[in-house]
Design an enzyme around this catalytic site. Sequence first.
Site, PDB file in Angstrom:
ATOM      1  N   GLU A 129       0.819  -1.222   0.000  1.00  0.00           N
ATOM      2  CA  GLU A 129       0.000   0.000   0.000  1.00  0.00           C
ATOM      3  C   GLU A 129       0.847   1.264   0.000  1.00  0.00           C
ATOM      4  OE1 GLU A 129      -3.736   0.405   0.123  1.00  0.00           O
ATOM      5  OE2 GLU A 129      -2.697   2.144  -0.665  1.00  0.00           O
ATOM      6  N   ILE A 136      -2.229   7.653   1.181  1.00  0.00           N
ATOM      7  CA  ILE A 136      -3.567   7.479   0.586  1.00  0.00           C
ATOM      8  C   ILE A 136      -3.806   5.987   0.323  1.00  0.00           C
ATOM      9  CG2 ILE A 136      -5.084   8.081  -1.348  1.00  0.00           C
ATOM     10  CD1 ILE A 136      -3.259  10.451  -1.953  1.00  0.00           C
ATOM     11  N   LYS A 205       4.909   4.209  -9.836  1.00  0.00           N
ATOM     12  CA  LYS A 205       3.605   4.151  -9.155  1.00  0.00           C
ATOM     13  C   LYS A 205       2.463   3.947 -10.156  1.00  0.00           C
ATOM     14  CE  LYS A 205       5.402   7.182  -5.523  1.00  0.00           C
ATOM     15  NZ  LYS A 205       5.610   8.587  -5.154  1.00  0.00           N
TER      16      LYS A 205
HETATM   17  N1  HSE Z   1       9.855  10.810  -3.593  1.00  0.00           N
HETATM   18  C1  HSE Z   1       8.495  10.418  -3.438  1.00  0.00           C
HETATM   19  C2  HSE Z   1       7.618  11.638  -3.653  1.00  0.00           C
HETATM   20  C3  HSE Z   1       8.294   9.846  -2.066  1.00  0.00           C
HETATM   21  O1  HSE Z   1       8.138  12.760  -3.670  1.00  0.00           O
HETATM   22  O2  HSE Z   1       6.422  11.485  -3.824  1.00  0.00           O
HETATM   23  C4  HSE Z   1       7.034   9.058  -1.919  1.00  0.00           C
HETATM   24  O3  HSE Z   1       6.965   7.975  -2.789  1.00  0.00           O
END
Ligand code: HSE
Length: 436
Positions: A129, A136, A205
């Site tokens: 997660e 989130i 992501k």
């Molecule tokens: N480097 C990532 C960001 C950290 O700035 O969103 C969280 O995944």
Amino acid sequence: MEPVKVGLLGLGTVGGGTMNVLHRNAAEISRRAGREIRVVHAAARDLDPTGIDGLESVQITEDAFEVVENPEVDIVVELIGGYSPARELVLKAIENGKHVVTANKALIATHGNEIFQAAQRKGVTVAFEAAVAGGIPIIKALREGLAANHIEWIAGIINGTGNFILTEMRDKGREFADVLKEAQALGYAEADPTFDVEGIDAAHKLTILASLAFGIPLQFDRCYTEGIGRIEPQDVIYAEELGYRIKHLGVTRRTGSGVELRVHPTLIPERRLIANVDGVMNAVLVQGDAVGPTLYYGAGAGSLPTASAVVADVIDVTRTLTTDPENRVPHLAFQPDELSDLPVLEVEQVVTAYYLRLTVEDKPGVLARITGILGDAGISIEAIKQKEPREGETQVPLVMLTHSVEEGRMNEAIAAIEAMETVTAPVARIRVEHLG
Ligand code: HSE
């Protein structure tokens, strides 16, 4: 009942936060999980214990493999990040029959197919997660909350550092490099900050979100990735004048011919809620056929928000320890033998609207020639504006918005425009998403 025993790999920003959340909310967490959750073994290099609660009862080692080999450990929490040795540690933990919780998006996006297959064979769970959008619960929302839907598209601000930089540039006119330094000092940026500014972190992501949404294998190498380094302050201003904000978006969309998978700066109408997500905050907009649009908003990075997701996974895994592995929620939302071979499209096949900024000589006939090239390519113009020349310059910026067109066709039109003698600089182009 016996406590569940956790082995923690990494005691940095997220590892420290995980210890603190487990410690401060211990009683409530036990009431939710049905058992006490206890960290028994942790691996850390150059440990600074300042501000980390509950370390007194934890065996600390510098060798992370000691933790994954510890027979007492039920759940390994991997918070080291990066590809290696994270991959070897996670595979070894699985081989040893341990469940795994990880916040490592790079690992899941690039080695997830292998890791989930290994976990499936061994009957253990790998929960992730915290890998997407920090605190989130977007993985759970997609995998479980929206399971009834045919997901049509997802658009997300999924890198806090990039959003922080764009927000500061817009609101305070600050320089890119200066804001990046601040994001690093605040602990938001990746170890290699090019991952943030070049969109690689967001692509990791988005790759995960696309698999969960469409039931396709993880295909990070097929994600089109463009960073925020080329956005100029004048584009931020012109976009605002047109009623848009520039955001670094991850977009994945199911079309008749395949799946779009792309990360790039994007103009979004300023009236959309997601256009007003600022600073280090993240937001993910999901369009399902039954539910319509749903929006998930929260802190996408930072110690406690990320720990919130990690600990939720530990609780989830604890609850399912005694369940039949065949009847657990599948890692990628769809049953592993039901993944689809829907192809990921080339970026040239993607259809979007465009913002274009041309630098042209202010002469009769120039505009007619440009609109002629666009018209011949079947590209329809929605708005066009000639700006004042910038100080000391004789050329003028010409800003336009187009209707949707296939990217390959837009590339050809831009090449023809750039070949004109009266066009004196490369065309700046930013894709536009209306998210309606
Ligand atoms: N480097 C990532 C960001 C950290 O700035 O969103 C969280 O995944």
